[in-house]
Enzyme design. Structure first.
Site, mmCIF file in Angstrom:
data_model
loop_
_atom_site.group_PDB
_atom_site.id
_atom_site.type_symbol
_atom_site.label_atom_id
_atom_site.label_comp_id
_atom_site.label_asym_id
_atom_site.label_seq_id
_atom_site.Cartn_x
_atom_site.Cartn_y
_atom_site.Cartn_z
ATOM 1 N N SER A 481 0.687 -1.254 -0.091
ATOM 2 C CA SER A 481 -0.174 -0.071 0.022
ATOM 3 C C SER A 481 0.910 1.114 0.117
ATOM 4 O O SER A 481 0.523 2.155 -0.883
ATOM 5 C CB SER A 481 -0.950 0.116 1.264
ATOM 6 N N ASP A 482 1.797 1.213 0.959
ATOM 7 C CA ASP A 482 2.579 2.492 0.893
ATOM 8 C C ASP A 482 3.566 2.759 -0.186
ATOM 9 O O ASP A 482 3.942 3.848 -0.645
ATOM 10 C CB ASP A 482 3.351 2.400 2.323
ATOM 11 N N CYS A 483 4.070 1.789 -0.937
ATOM 12 C CA CYS A 483 4.933 1.725 -1.963
ATOM 13 C C CYS A 483 4.427 2.147 -3.283
ATOM 14 O O CYS A 483 4.955 2.693 -3.799
ATOM 15 C CB CYS A 483 5.578 0.470 -2.106
ATOM 16 N N GLU A 486 3.599 6.122 -2.460
ATOM 17 C CA GLU A 486 4.704 6.703 -2.477
ATOM 18 C C GLU A 486 5.051 7.002 -4.127
ATOM 19 O O GLU A 486 5.561 8.056 -4.648
ATOM 20 C CB GLU A 486 6.024 6.403 -1.641
#
Length: 753
Positions: A481-483, A486
């Site tokens: 999710s965060d990859c 970003e």
């Protein structure tokens, strides 16, 4: 002319294996494995190591041939990672934060690899290298002398200075887990048992009870080697994979890392396969144990564990389950037909993992385990085994201390996204000086976007990933999710900057958004690889002992904030696409962020150390909906928490033990530049009114910058599963640059020095 590989042959002339390949080219190397003595030297010539970057696939090559070394000169990046002199020129001393950003970029730009990404070591855990080396040994994979030599050097460098052992990670205290496995690695690569360092480590191991007191994962590897007997390993039956999906404990509900580790563990446990007995294995049976090996009651030690390793003690529920498996299921109810069916389905899932990752697999534990499983079933010359051997090199990293294993096959997409954002935060994306660097980074993210979901997605229990980005590269292919968030932010930032091309069209952007919207949990928070598939009660079955929070997914302030900020940026440029869903997602996510705040005002971090890291993200989430120190009690409490931890020199300094204990703990070495950057970023996001606190942190960051623009490595920055630390060396560039750049734009008239 193509570069030459370690044999002197052209590396460009030797492509990776094709699936149709049936040549048994490794056979001659394997015939007398047990009889050979591993060649090992004092050290290698560090001037002969090269980093190969093949579209984001990183591997280190050692050039034994003099001509090959001349034809492929060492780069700035090679020298930097190896700790060799790089002769980076001194730069004018910065008089303000923006000048410091420019100096930092002057250095950091030189570390960009040809494909456009930034790579670095992703080490720290001390159980990763043993997975690879033991897998090599039991599958009779030759270990080049230069690998053996530098593995030895790295482990010697990382031995505890007082007791000579090894811990769970590089900054941890000595454990049976780390010592038993790394001692074994050193013996495999050719270090004699009577070497003074081995004598010291062995004495420490024996004081802790010997290998019978190792945790589950170590016992499993030692059983695979034949150094221990399988009776010492608690049961991991593959027939659990045959449970219907509706069963609450079905393995598809587990966190992705534990279920990918359990797959090969269960296959080999069921087979009770052990490597061919060698003189080394017979010797290790005498070296690793306090007891007389022939008289050990293996079954009685299934639950024996040294207190240092026992971070998450097995629950009475798990002990009861294990007792039933050992005493009722295995001897009475478990038929060979059931076992065979379980093994076959486990192997099918391993095959699907190989196909979906081109044999790179999820990470550095499951990949080597899968290699052994395939070797057992298919033999040494199968395509799958040979391809695994090739991909293993991408998990190794060479540095000044020696050769280590990374936690995955790199940090490529993750660190590249943060590098782009650091330039944006400084307002330098339109500066022609950095256009080439940023364009290469954009081209890399364009190339690395995952364009399709995995084959048989539902069958192999995988999350939607189309349009996403992985932590490392698209070969590994696990969207996080965060990859995704970003990388998506970085793409949008650059493609909306005048002068940059639109490489990723709207539909591909929409694909990323569609995937991001699948990550929200009923609570409103976001997890990492996929929404939780079971409750936290599943931790009663945590058999790993050395890790916490490993059985299921959890919500994380870091991941939640990353998704919130990506959706917010997307909404600004595409206001009509799935607007109601995005608005609702952001509203629910920020509400969850508020519920996750601790009584002291901070937030617990699960991927960085610890409260400092997560509080930065949480305050950014609040700021994204207009909640700051001035108008939000949550933001005020978060800022006050950070201010209460600021040191006299203006910095912040949190120790990794905060992750283990859940309480803020000061680092004994003093302020850390990365944590200081996290804290001042958080305060600036929240519009903290007392500027002097922020300025003193910015001044510390500037004072720590070297004359050539770089920052030096300090304490470890990352963590996973509460107890194991992991390195993010590029954070000392990306977050320091971000903090300095934010300050320069937010307070352009303020002076710091």
């Amino acid at each position: 002319m193509g570069r030459k590989d370690v044999t002197g042959a052209s590396a460009d002339a030797q492509p990776l294996l094709e699936k149709s390949s049936t040549k048994k080219r490794l056979s001659s190397d394997l015939t007398d494995h047990s009889a050979k003595r591993q060649r090992i030297e004092e050290r290698t010539d560090h001037g002969r190591w090269r980093m190969r970057d093949d579209k984001g696939r990183q591997s280190w090559v050692y050039l034994e041939d003099e001509e090959a070394a001349k034809e492929w000169p060492q780069s700035f990046v090679d020298k930097y990672f190896l700790g060799l002199p790089v002769d980076a020129p001194g730069l004018p001393k910065p008089t303000n934060p923006l000048d410091a950003v420019r100096n930092g970029l002057e250095f950091f730009e030189k570390l960009q690899l040809p494909s456009g990404h930034w790579g670095c070591e992703y080490g720290g855990p001390m159980f990763l290298l043993p997975c690879i080396v033991i897998a090599w040994y039991v599958t009779k994979t030759p270990i080049p002398w230069y690998y053996a030599t530098e593995i030895k050097n790295y482990l010697f460098a990382r031995a505890h200075p007082e007791d000579g052992g090894w811990g769970l990670h590089i900054e941890g205290e000595t454990s049976v887990f780390g010592t038993s496995l790394n001692y074994t690695v050193l013996r495999i690569v050719g270090v004699d048992a009577d070497h003074p360092k081995m004598v010291k480590a062995r004495a420490t191991l024996h004081k802790m009870g010997g290998a019978t007191h190792a945790p589950h994962w170590a016992k499993w590897w030692l059983a695979v080697m034949g150094v221990a007997q399988w009776d010492i390993v608690n049961p991991t039956p593959p027939e659990l994979w045959l449970l219907p999906d509706w069963v609450p404990i079905a393995p598809w509900r587990w966190w992705i890392h534990i279920r990918q580790v359990f797959l090969p563990m269960s296959y080999l446990w069921s087979k009770r396969w052990q490597a061919e007995e060698t003189e080394l294995i017979r010797s290790l049976r005498q070296e690793l144990f306090v007891e007389d090996w022939a008289k050990i009651n293996w079954a009685s030690h299934r639950n024996s564990i040294n207190p240092r390793d026992n971070y998450h003690p097995k629950t009475w529920v798990l002990n009861t389950v294990n007792w039933c498996l050992v005493n009722i299921w295995n001897p009475v109810l478990r038929t060979r037909a059931i076992a065979k069916k379980g093994e076959e389905w486990a192997m099918k899932l391993i095959e699907m993992e190989n196909e979906n990752t081109d044999h790179a697999d999820l990470a550095t534990v499951s990949g080597p385990m899968n290699t052994v499983c395939l070797y057992v079933r298919d033999g040494p010359d199968s395509y799958a085994v040979r391809r695994h051997r090739e991909r293993a090199h991408e998990f190794l990293w060479m540095k000044d201390e020696g050769l280590l294993a990374n936690g995955t096959n790199g940090v490529q997409c993750w660190d590249t996204a943060f590098a782009i954002q650091a330039v944006m935060d400084a307002g330098l994306t339109e500066d022609p000086r950095w256009r080439s660097m940023l364009l290469k980074a954009l081209e890399f993210l364009d190339d690395q976007q995952i364009r399709e979901n995995v084959k048989d997605q539902d069958k192999c229990y995988r999350q939607q990933r189309k349009g996403g980005w992985a932590f490392s590269n698209k070969d590994q292919g696990y969207a996080v999710s965060d990859c995704v968030s970003e990388a998506l932010k970085s793409v949008i930032i650059l493609q909306k900057t005048p002068g940059f091309p639109t490489l990723i069209d709207d539909q591909r952007i929409f694909d990323a958004i569609d995937t991001l919207l699948t990550y929200q949990n009923p609570s409103g928070g976001c997890s990492s690889y996929e929404p939780p598939r079971a409750g936290t009660w599943m931790e009663v079955l945590n058999a790993a002992e050395v890790f916490g929070n490993i059985m299921v997914e959890y919500e994380y302030p870091e991941c939640t904030t990353a998704v919130v900020t990506a959706l917010s940026l997307f909404r600004k440029h595409w206001p009509d696409h799935r607007r109601k869903e995005i608005d609702r997602f952001i509203e629910r996510a920020v509400k969850w962020i508020k519920t996750a705040q601790k009584p002291h005002g901070g937030w617990y971090g699960s991927w960085g150390i610890c409260f400092t890291y997560a509080t930065m993200f949480a305050l950014e989430s609040l700021a994204s909906i207009g909640e700051t120190y001035k108008n939000s009690e949550y933001a005020r409490r978060g800022c006050d928490f950070l201010i209460s931890k600021q040191r006299e020199d203006g910095g912040w300094s949190e120790h990794y033990r905060a992750c283990e204990t859940g309480e803020y703990i000061e680092h004994p070495s003093g302020s850390q530049v990365v944590m200081t950057a996290w804290a001042v970023i958080a305060l600036m996001k929240a519009d903290y009114p007392n500027l002097e606190h922020i300025k003193s942190g910015i001044k510390l960051i500037m004072d720590r910058q070297q004359s050539n623009g770089e920052w030096l490595q300090e304490a470890i920055e990352g963590v996973f599963n509460k107890s194991c630390m992991i390195s993010y060396p590029n954070y000392k560039f990306t977050f320091t640059l971000k903090a300095l750049g934010m300050f320069a734009r937010k307070y352009p008239t303020e002076t710091v020095v």
